[in-house]
Design a protein around this motif. Structure first.
Motif: not given
Length: 172
Positions: A120-125, A145-147, A131-136, A111-113
């Motif tokens: 400008v200057g910001e970072t995102g995480t 995100i994949s299950s 933590s068993t799902l996968t974030i691309a 599914v899409n997140l």
């Protein structure tokens, strides 16, 4: 009659303090304590109001976003003034993180997140607990995100924004 000559001590070791980056529009300056002469702060560039411009550790308010330079000048009698400058860089306000609406996903699907964009200057995480799902792409506001590796259950997905200076902000 003899001539009296008064020799004023030359101010030495003048330091306005270390350059800093800050988040707020107030800051306490940290020039060295004066042992000879008197000191005075002035605005060299940018803006700012001094609580007491004759105090080495005065509070400064109303700093504009960007670089602001302040000069600490020490004088004593007829000696040439000695000065040093400090640059206080105020970052702009950080964007408010938004991780998006709650999502339901069937085991084995993707599914899409879509989170708030970055300034400008910001970072995102992105992070996920457990933590068993996968974030691309954990650094992109728009990712998937994949299950496929996860188990059925409820997971907390968090979008955290930072800029290296201000405290991180997050939304789940």
């Amino acid at each position: 009659l003899p001539v009296t000559v008064k020799v004023d001590a030359k101010p030495t070791n003048v330091s306005a303090g270390a350059d800093k980056s800050i988040c707020t529009n107030t800051f306490t300056l940290a020039a060295n304590v004066i042992t000879v002469g008197t000191g005075k702060w002035t605005v060299k560039s940018g803006t700012g109001n001094f609580a007491d411009n004759t105090q080495n550790n005065t509070t400064l308010s109303n700093l504009t976003v960007g670089a602001n330079e302040y000069k600490w000048t020490v004088t004593n009698g007829v000696c040439a003034p000695v000065s040093d400058s400090v640059i206080i860089t105020r970052t702009g306000s950080m964007s408010t993180p938004n991780a998006g609406a709650d999502i339901k996903i069937c085991e084995g699907n993707t599914v899409n997140l879509s989170a708030s964009t970055l300034q400008v200057g910001e970072t995102g995480t992105w992070s996920i607990t457990p933590s068993t799902l996968t974030i691309a792409n954990t650094a992109s506001p728009v990712t998937t995100i994949s299950s496929t590796t996860g188990k059925a259950g409820t997971y907390s997905v968090k979008w955290t924004i930072g800029n290296g200076v201000c405290p991180d902000q997050a939304d789940s």
